[in-house]
Design an enzyme around this catalytic site. Structure first.
Site, mmCIF file in Angstrom:
data_model
loop_
_atom_site.group_PDB
_atom_site.id
_atom_site.type_symbol
_atom_site.label_atom_id
_atom_site.label_comp_id
_atom_site.label_asym_id
_atom_site.label_seq_id
_atom_site.Cartn_x
_atom_site.Cartn_y
_atom_site.Cartn_z
ATOM 1 N N ASP A 193 -0.297 -4.524 -16.333
ATOM 2 C CA ASP A 193 -1.270 -5.208 -15.469
ATOM 3 C C ASP A 193 -2.675 -5.432 -16.328
ATOM 4 O OD1 ASP A 193 0.545 -5.807 -13.272
ATOM 5 O OD2 ASP A 193 -0.974 -4.271 -11.933
ATOM 6 N N GLU A 194 -2.833 -4.343 -16.991
ATOM 7 C CA GLU A 194 -4.365 -4.348 -17.501
ATOM 8 C C GLU A 194 -4.158 -5.270 -18.727
ATOM 9 O OE1 GLU A 194 -6.308 -2.939 -15.804
ATOM 10 O OE2 GLU A 194 -5.745 -0.762 -15.337
ATOM 11 N N GLU A 209 -9.953 4.214 -11.383
ATOM 12 C CA GLU A 209 -9.387 3.079 -10.608
ATOM 13 C C GLU A 209 -9.568 2.880 -9.337
ATOM 14 O OE1 GLU A 209 -7.544 0.678 -12.051
ATOM 15 O OE2 GLU A 209 -6.523 1.488 -13.756
ATOM 16 N N TRP A 218 5.184 -5.806 -8.149
ATOM 17 C CA TRP A 218 5.574 -4.641 -8.025
ATOM 18 C C TRP A 218 4.464 -4.068 -6.959
ATOM 19 C CZ3 TRP A 218 2.032 -0.700 -8.827
ATOM 20 C CH2 TRP A 218 1.040 -0.865 -9.789
ATOM 21 N N GLU A 253 -5.721 -5.072 -8.913
ATOM 22 C CA GLU A 253 -6.471 -3.915 -9.335
ATOM 23 C C GLU A 253 -6.148 -2.635 -8.245
ATOM 24 O OE1 GLU A 253 -7.451 -2.383 -12.219
ATOM 25 O OE2 GLU A 253 -7.364 -4.045 -13.513
ATOM 26 N N HIS A 308 -3.425 -0.037 -8.486
ATOM 27 C CA HIS A 308 -3.370 1.101 -9.602
ATOM 28 C C HIS A 308 -3.792 2.502 -8.705
ATOM 29 C CE1 HIS A 308 -4.211 -2.342 -12.678
ATOM 30 N NE2 HIS A 308 -2.860 -2.463 -12.216
ATOM 31 N N HIS A 345 -4.572 -8.853 -17.595
ATOM 32 C CA HIS A 345 -6.179 -8.958 -17.272
ATOM 33 C C HIS A 345 -7.074 -9.181 -18.419
ATOM 34 C CE1 HIS A 345 -5.623 -6.684 -13.431
ATOM 35 N NE2 HIS A 345 -4.768 -7.806 -13.417
HETATM 36 FE FE LIG Z 1 -8.294 -3.211 -15.284
HETATM 37 FE FE LIG Z 2 -6.582 -0.866 -13.253
#
Ligand SMILES: [Fe+2]
Ligand SMILES: [Fe+2]
Length: 326
Positions: free
Chosen positions: A197-198, A77, A34, A112, A115, A201
């Site tokens: 996403d986090e 972020e 995305w 990242e 974000h 990770h």
């Molecule tokens: Fe992160």
């Molecule tokens: Fe992040």
């Protein structure tokens, strides 16, 4: 199997092929990913102004604390240059541009970066933010950096990032929930995809540490103990606003997060428990005396911290952030 025990350098070169080969499990190709534009009004379309009006209508309903948390999260972020440069300074890794470590850092940073981009554009469009004040805080935070107690040690770094990615997953997920409850489905979606996403990770960093435990258990255990004794500080702990001292805004930001239940002292305990279970701390083999003591400390820690967390009183008084209009 021949275990590469001996030095951090040997362990890291043992982990490097794993990073390259298994990276695809934790990071997504650009083509499938995305992008912020998927969730934002398209300024090239005639419908743009109507969409912005809708967005502003929904944003009007968000509480003051929630706006403050969104701004703090966005600034956190957007201080990505700090995190990227810190990851490239880790010791005992190969700095070859095509090596596993550097490839991972670039791909992680690239994910990242979306974000802060998404949240910043969203906040701009809400019309509720003094963008200049927020941007000044971002510039301050990048300029001020952070002091997270990992040094350049790869183990401490991965333990920190494991913890931190879990923490950001929790907080973005909670903001998504609160946005939904407030009737803002679009914002809820945005925070939901960031949270996902986090989570990926976090899985990656946790897997690095699991692998390191397999080959260098004692040293990883001592690093984990050390990080938990120092306490995991949040990456934005130097947060400030124009006219305040370094770190002075951070406490107000975390107070708002605690009042909303977005990220609390009990979440800290839960994340620690998650890591203890994930790394099977209770059954790690090959520890010496110091390693055993570290394990003992770590296993007893959640209960100790939970008792302290129960006594924490979060100030009810809302602080007036320069970032928020009205
Ligand atoms: Fe992160
Ligand atoms: Fe992040």
């Amino acid at each position: 199997m021949e275990l590469p025990v001996g030095s951090r350098k040997e362990v890291m070169s043992y982990l490097e092929p794993f990073m390259v080969n298994e990276m695809a499990d934790y990071l997504k190709p650009v083509e499938e990913m995305w992008q912020p534009a998927d969730f934002l009004p398209d300024a090239s379309k005639e419908t743009f102004f109507d969409e912005v009006r809708d967005l502003q209508g929904n944003a009007k309903e968000l509480s003051y604390d929630l706006m403050a948390v969104l701004v703090g999260d966005t600034i956190t972020e957007e201080a990505l240059p700090t995190y990227e440069s810190w990851l490239t300074m880790v010791n005992d890794v190969s700095r070859s541009e095509q090596g596993g470590w550097m490839k991972w850092v670039r791909a992680w940073t690239a994910e990242e970066n979306r974000h802060g981009d998404l949240l910043n554009k969203y906040l701009y469009l809400t019309g509720r933010i003094n963008m200049r004040a927020m941007e000044a805080s971002t510039q301050y935070l990048i300029q001020d950096g952070f002091d997270i107690g990992t040094g350049y040690d790869p183990y401490r770094n991965f333990i920190y990032t494991s913890f931190q990615e879990l923490a950001t997953n929790v907080s973005h997920r909670r903001v998504a929930m609160l946005a939904k409850n407030s009737g803002d489905k679009q914002l809820s979606k945005m925070c939901g995809v960031i949270a996902a996403d986090e989570a990926r990770h976090a899985k990656a960093y946790k897997a690095f540490i699991s692998k390191a435990f397999e080959v260098d258990a004692n040293e990883v255990m001592l690093a984990f103990e050390d990080m938990m004794r120092k306490k995991i500080v949040m990456p934005a702990h130097f947060l400030r606003e124009m006219g305040t001292n370094i770190g002075q805004t951070f406490g107000h930001f975390t107070d708002a997060a605690q009042r909303l239940g977005v990220y609390t002292a009990l979440d800290y305990v839960d994340i620690l428990k998650d890591l203890l279970a994930d790394w099977k701390i209770d059954s790690v083999q090959d520890l010496d005396g110091a390693g055993e003591k570290a394990r003992e400390y770590l296993l007893a820690l959640p209960n100790r911290l939970a008792r302290i967390a129960e006594r924490i009183k979060v100030p009810q008084m809302e602080y007036k952030f320069s970032w928020i209009i009205g």
